[in-house]
Motif scaffolding. Structure first.
Motif, PDB file in Angstrom:
ATOM      1  N   PRO A  17       5.618  -0.969  -0.642  1.00  0.00           N
ATOM      2  CA  PRO A  17       6.242  -2.242  -1.010  1.00  0.00           C
ATOM      3  C   PRO A  17       5.250  -3.328  -1.422  1.00  0.00           C
ATOM      4  O   PRO A  17       4.162  -3.433  -0.866  1.00  0.00           O
ATOM      5  CB  PRO A  17       6.979  -2.650   0.271  1.00  0.00           C
ATOM      6  N   LEU A  19       3.390  -3.662  -3.812  1.00  0.00           N
ATOM      7  CA  LEU A  19       2.211  -3.303  -4.602  1.00  0.00           C
ATOM      8  C   LEU A  19       2.525  -3.348  -6.097  1.00  0.00           C
ATOM      9  O   LEU A  19       1.609  -3.391  -6.916  1.00  0.00           O
ATOM     10  CB  LEU A  19       1.674  -1.943  -4.157  1.00  0.00           C
ATOM     11  N   ARG A  25      -0.178 -10.995  -6.791  1.00  0.00           N
ATOM     12  CA  ARG A  25       0.052 -11.123  -5.348  1.00  0.00           C
ATOM     13  C   ARG A  25      -1.268 -11.396  -4.621  1.00  0.00           C
ATOM     14  O   ARG A  25      -2.162 -10.544  -4.611  1.00  0.00           O
ATOM     15  CB  ARG A  25       0.643  -9.811  -4.833  1.00  0.00           C
ATOM     16  N   TYR A  30      -6.019  -9.042  -2.542  1.00  0.00           N
ATOM     17  CA  TYR A  30      -5.723  -7.741  -3.152  1.00  0.00           C
ATOM     18  C   TYR A  30      -6.349  -7.530  -4.533  1.00  0.00           C
ATOM     19  O   TYR A  30      -6.207  -6.463  -5.121  1.00  0.00           O
ATOM     20  CB  TYR A  30      -4.205  -7.544  -3.230  1.00  0.00           C
ATOM     21  N   ASN A  81      -0.908   4.426  -0.284  1.00  0.00           N
ATOM     22  CA  ASN A  81      -1.015   3.082   0.258  1.00  0.00           C
ATOM     23  C   ASN A  81       0.416   2.673   0.589  1.00  0.00           C
ATOM     24  O   ASN A  81       1.179   2.293  -0.308  1.00  0.00           O
ATOM     25  CB  ASN A  81      -1.632   2.109  -0.745  1.00  0.00           C
ATOM     26  N   GLY A  83       1.435   0.191   2.115  1.00  0.00           N
ATOM     27  CA  GLY A  83       1.631  -1.255   2.251  1.00  0.00           C
ATOM     28  C   GLY A  83       2.055  -1.589   3.676  1.00  0.00           C
ATOM     29  O   GLY A  83       1.550  -0.995   4.647  1.00  0.00           O
ATOM     30  N   ALA A  84       2.990  -2.506   3.800  1.00  0.00           N
ATOM     31  CA  ALA A  84       3.411  -2.957   5.134  1.00  0.00           C
ATOM     32  C   ALA A  84       4.056  -1.838   5.947  1.00  0.00           C
ATOM     33  O   ALA A  84       4.040  -1.880   7.189  1.00  0.00           O
ATOM     34  CB  ALA A  84       4.379  -4.126   4.989  1.00  0.00           C
ATOM     35  N   HIS A  87       2.355  -0.146   8.960  1.00  0.00           N
ATOM     36  CA  HIS A  87       2.350  -0.711  10.310  1.00  0.00           C
ATOM     37  C   HIS A  87       3.702  -0.608  11.016  1.00  0.00           C
ATOM     38  O   HIS A  87       3.844  -1.063  12.144  1.00  0.00           O
ATOM     39  CB  HIS A  87       1.930  -2.190  10.241  1.00  0.00           C
ATOM     40  N   HIS A 107      -6.133   1.557   1.650  1.00  0.00           N
ATOM     41  CA  HIS A 107      -5.742   0.142   1.644  1.00  0.00           C
ATOM     42  C   HIS A 107      -6.739  -0.644   0.811  1.00  0.00           C
ATOM     43  O   HIS A 107      -7.956  -0.426   0.923  1.00  0.00           O
ATOM     44  CB  HIS A 107      -5.718  -0.424   3.074  1.00  0.00           C
ATOM     45  N   LEU A 108      -6.211  -1.555   0.020  1.00  0.00           N
ATOM     46  CA  LEU A 108      -7.082  -2.430  -0.777  1.00  0.00           C
ATOM     47  C   LEU A 108      -7.922  -3.310   0.141  1.00  0.00           C
ATOM     48  O   LEU A 108      -9.137  -3.440  -0.023  1.00  0.00           O
ATOM     49  CB  LEU A 108      -6.213  -3.301  -1.696  1.00  0.00           C
ATOM     50  N   SER A 109      -7.263  -3.937   1.097  1.00  0.00           N
ATOM     51  CA  SER A 109      -7.961  -4.829   2.026  1.00  0.00           C
ATOM     52  C   SER A 109      -8.435  -4.027   3.240  1.00  0.00           C
ATOM     53  O   SER A 109      -7.930  -2.929   3.494  1.00  0.00           O
ATOM     54  CB  SER A 109      -7.024  -5.956   2.464  1.00  0.00           C
ATOM     55  N   ILE A 111      -7.888  -3.550   6.641  1.00  0.00           N
ATOM     56  CA  ILE A 111      -6.789  -3.950   7.540  1.00  0.00           C
ATOM     57  C   ILE A 111      -7.303  -4.333   8.932  1.00  0.00           C
ATOM     58  O   ILE A 111      -6.619  -5.050   9.657  1.00  0.00           O
ATOM     59  CB  ILE A 111      -5.695  -2.854   7.639  1.00  0.00           C
ATOM     60  N   ARG A 114      -8.141  -8.151   9.404  1.00  0.00           N
ATOM     61  CA  ARG A 114      -7.027  -9.067   9.151  1.00  0.00           C
ATOM     62  C   ARG A 114      -6.202  -9.269  10.431  1.00  0.00           C
ATOM     63  O   ARG A 114      -6.679  -9.032  11.534  1.00  0.00           O
ATOM     64  CB  ARG A 114      -6.199  -8.523   7.976  1.00  0.00           C
ATOM     65  N   ARG A 118      -1.823  -5.759  11.603  1.00  0.00           N
ATOM     66  CA  ARG A 118      -2.226  -4.797  10.557  1.00  0.00           C
ATOM     67  C   ARG A 118      -3.228  -3.769  11.089  1.00  0.00           C
ATOM     68  O   ARG A 118      -3.643  -2.861  10.376  1.00  0.00           O
ATOM     69  CB  ARG A 118      -2.844  -5.531   9.355  1.00  0.00           C
TER      70      ARG A 118
END
Ligand code: DQA
Length: 152
Positions: A17, A19, A25, A30, A81, A83-84, A87, A107-109, A111, A114, A118
């Motif tokens: 979601p 992405l 975004r 990201y 990936n 996304g949310a 988690h 994951h781009l970031s 996690i 953060r 996450r």
């Protein structure tokens, strides 16, 4: 130079979601690349690596589960990936465990740098490994990782 033994391997890249909004975004987190640009790069990398790469994005948990299930007999490896859903989703974790298709989580970031919510991934225990924090490069590293895993 492509390794002939995996020349016919098929890798499915799954994006969860939000992405679809990459590029606009939270670019500070990201990055500025769009999802289309990332997918194009992955398909070009696939040619270099000698694997077929297909890409799929959905904002819907059940569609991601369907896509994972449809990999049975058709896909040799996943790069995901979620996304949310990383988690929250026992359903995506169970789908990955059920199909027994090697999967790399990306994951781009980073996690773990953060918010605490996450830091936990439901997917981590059922994947080959995880790459987190390298921006769009996480996907490219993920693709190389799944190819290296399949080659082993
Ligand atoms: C993400 C990290 C998740 O926590 C977040 O919900 C995303 C993207 C990443 O690629 O860094 O949507 O998976």
């Amino acid at each position: 130079m492509a390794d002939n033994s995996i020349l016919n391997s098929s890798i499915s890249v799954l994006h969860g979601p939000n992405l679809n909004l990459l590029g606009q975004r939270e670019p500070g987190i990201y990055g500025v690349l769009t999802l289309a640009a990332i997918n194009e790069q992955l398909m070009a990398d696939g040619l270099d690596l000698g694997v077929r790469v297909t890409c799929f994005q959905s904002n819907h948990e059940g569609e991601l589960v369907d896509q994972i299930q449809s990999g049975i007999g058709a896909v040799d490896g996943f790069v995901i990936n979620a996304g949310a859903y990383t988690h929250t989703s026992v359903a995506i974790r169970d789908a990955i465990a059920a199909v027994q298709i090697p999967t790399v989580e990306v994951h781009l970031s980073n996690i773990y740098r953060r918010e605490e919510f996450r830091h936990h991934s439901y997917l981590a225990p059922v994947v080959v490994g995880q790459i987190s924090g390298f921006g769009a490069m996480s996907y490219r590293l993920g693709l190389r990782a799944i190819v290296a895993h399949l080659r082993d």
